[in-house]
Design a protein around this motif. Structure first.
Motif, PDB file in Angstrom:
ATOM      1  N   ALA A   1      -6.014  67.457 -17.045  1.00 56.68           N
ATOM      2  CA  ALA A   1      -5.869  68.489 -17.128  1.00 56.68           C
ATOM      3  C   ALA A   1      -5.968  68.901 -15.854  1.00 56.68           C
ATOM      4  N   ASP A   2      -7.306  68.297 -15.402  1.00 56.98           N
ATOM      5  CA  ASP A   2      -7.565  69.218 -13.504  1.00 56.98           C
ATOM      6  C   ASP A   2      -6.573  69.237 -13.435  1.00 56.98           C
ATOM      7  N   PHE A   3      -5.567  68.713 -12.772  1.00 61.71           N
ATOM      8  CA  PHE A   3      -4.636  68.284 -11.647  1.00 61.71           C
ATOM      9  C   PHE A   3      -3.736  69.893 -12.526  1.00 61.71           C
ATOM     10  N   VAL A   4      -3.208  69.742 -13.681  1.00 60.07           N
ATOM     11  CA  VAL A   4      -2.570  70.606 -13.638  1.00 60.07           C
ATOM     12  C   VAL A   4      -2.821  72.715 -13.690  1.00 60.07           C
ATOM     13  N   ALA A   5      -4.891  72.472 -13.920  1.00 63.08           N
ATOM     14  CA  ALA A   5      -5.174  73.183 -13.746  1.00 63.08           C
ATOM     15  C   ALA A   5      -5.288  73.704 -11.457  1.00 63.08           C
ATOM     16  N   ARG A   6      -5.314  72.783 -10.927  1.00 67.14           N
ATOM     17  CA  ARG A   6      -5.013  73.176 -10.189  1.00 67.14           C
ATOM     18  C   ARG A   6      -3.880  73.985  -9.855  1.00 67.14           C
ATOM     19  N   ILE A   7      -2.851  72.302 -10.473  1.00 67.80           N
ATOM     20  CA  ILE A   7      -1.861  73.002  -9.685  1.00 67.80           C
ATOM     21  C   ILE A   7      -1.370  75.106 -10.138  1.00 67.80           C
ATOM     22  N   SER A   8      -1.889  75.230 -11.151  1.00 68.77           N
ATOM     23  CA  SER A   8      -1.272  76.436 -12.078  1.00 68.77           C
ATOM     24  C   SER A   8      -2.355  77.302 -11.271  1.00 68.77           C
ATOM     25  N   GLN A   9      -3.131  76.855 -10.781  1.00 69.96           N
ATOM     26  CA  GLN A   9      -3.781  78.447  -9.946  1.00 69.96           C
ATOM     27  C   GLN A   9      -3.581  78.597  -8.661  1.00 69.96           C
TER      28      GLN A   9
ATOM     29  N   VAL B   1       4.236  70.081 -14.943  1.00 71.52           N
ATOM     30  CA  VAL B   1       3.667  69.780 -14.725  1.00 71.52           C
ATOM     31  C   VAL B   1       2.479  68.271 -15.610  1.00 71.52           C
ATOM     32  N   GLY B   2       2.289  68.988 -16.724  1.00 72.69           N
ATOM     33  CA  GLY B   2       1.747  68.376 -17.475  1.00 72.69           C
ATOM     34  C   GLY B   2       3.051  67.371 -18.715  1.00 72.69           C
ATOM     35  N   ALA B   3       3.995  68.560 -18.728  1.00 74.09           N
ATOM     36  CA  ALA B   3       4.532  67.666 -19.387  1.00 74.09           C
ATOM     37  C   ALA B   3       5.179  66.108 -19.180  1.00 74.09           C
ATOM     38  N   VAL B   4       5.254  65.796 -18.492  1.00 76.53           N
ATOM     39  CA  VAL B   4       5.916  64.528 -17.570  1.00 76.53           C
ATOM     40  C   VAL B   4       4.792  63.386 -18.068  1.00 76.53           C
TER      41      VAL B   4
ATOM     42  N   LEU C   1       1.254  61.395 -20.345  1.00 75.83           N
ATOM     43  CA  LEU C   1       0.564  61.409 -21.502  1.00 75.83           C
ATOM     44  C   LEU C   1      -0.519  62.147 -21.573  1.00 75.83           C
ATOM     45  N   GLU C   2      -1.310  62.068 -22.617  1.00 73.60           N
ATOM     46  CA  GLU C   2      -2.354  63.203 -22.171  1.00 73.60           C
ATOM     47  C   GLU C   2      -3.612  62.747 -21.903  1.00 73.60           C
ATOM     48  N   ASN C   3      -3.844  61.623 -21.300  1.00 74.46           N
ATOM     49  CA  ASN C   3      -5.012  60.855 -21.060  1.00 74.46           C
ATOM     50  C   ASN C   3      -4.496  59.854 -20.058  1.00 74.46           C
ATOM     51  N   ALA C   4      -3.291  60.362 -19.214  1.00 74.32           N
ATOM     52  CA  ALA C   4      -3.256  59.284 -18.861  1.00 74.32           C
ATOM     53  C   ALA C   4      -4.473  59.627 -17.227  1.00 74.32           C
ATOM     54  N   PRO C   5      -4.632  58.356 -16.542  1.00 74.35           N
ATOM     55  CA  PRO C   5      -5.461  58.022 -15.630  1.00 74.35           C
ATOM     56  C   PRO C   5      -4.794  58.368 -14.093  1.00 74.35           C
ATOM     57  N   MET C   6      -4.831  59.026 -13.278  1.00 74.04           N
ATOM     58  CA  MET C   6      -4.762  59.462 -11.806  1.00 74.04           C
ATOM     59  C   MET C   6      -5.958  59.346 -10.572  1.00 74.04           C
ATOM     60  N   GLN C   7      -6.012  58.268 -10.187  1.00 76.47           N
ATOM     61  CA  GLN C   7      -5.915  57.706  -9.397  1.00 76.47           C
ATOM     62  C   GLN C   7      -5.498  57.524  -7.703  1.00 76.47           C
ATOM     63  N   THR C   8      -6.719  58.093  -6.662  1.00 74.99           N
ATOM     64  CA  THR C   8      -5.963  57.975  -5.297  1.00 74.99           C
ATOM     65  C   THR C   8      -7.369  56.880  -4.869  1.00 74.99           C
TER      66      THR C   8
END
Length: 152
Positions: free
Chosen positions: A76-84, A48-51, A53-60
């Motif tokens: 980083a938070d999104f990747v952590a939630r997916i991993s956990q 997931v993180g590989a797609v 750019l490092e500091n890309a914003p994610m919004q809803t």
């Protein structure tokens, strides 16, 4: 007359080549988005993180009675939630359509979706991706989505 035919043939080949290149870029962008959701289904934070750019914003966009507000999240938070995500929880975002526009090294993708948890409908909406072609390939530099339970 032969010069005109040759010139028209050259113009046709150039336009055809441009069309093939644009289709190739669209397929590459689509592959990045598919990698994101395949990674989510596999609970593979690295994939997931590989797609991104490092500091890309994610919004809803969160609809409210008096207008919408925007909630922000980090990759980083999104990747952590997916991993956990617990082993017994299956996440499945199903893309219904891809509308992709490419201009050189920039692309935009509009993807209506439905989201399921353990096979049960959770919500639907639209993702709006902005991507840039980097030395490592296409990367998501921004994503914003909508979420709703009705009107899908």
């Amino acid at each position: 007359m032969k010069n005109w035919v040759a010139l028209l043939g050259l113009i046709f080949l150039m336009l055809f080549s441009f069309q093939i290149q644009a289709q190739s870029s669209e397929e590459e962008v689509k592959a990045v988005i598919e990698q994101l959701f395949d990674g989510m289904r596999a609970k593979d934070g690295q994939q997931v993180g590989a797609v991104f750019l490092e500091n890309a914003p994610m919004q809803t966009v969160i609809a409210g009675e008096n207008g919408s507000k925007v909630d922000s999240n980090s990759v980083a938070d999104f990747v952590a939630r997916i991993s956990q995500t617990p082993e017994d929880v299956q996440l499945d975002e199903r893309i219904l359509d891809y509308q992709i526009q490419v201009d050189g090294d920039m692309a935009a993708a509009w993807t209506p979706y439905e989201f399921y948890v353990n096979g049960n409908f959770s919500h639907c909406g639209v993702n709006s991706f902005q991507l840039v072609r980097t030395e490592e390939g296409w990367k998501i530099v921004y994503i914003i989505d909508t979420r709703r339970k009705e009107g899908c």
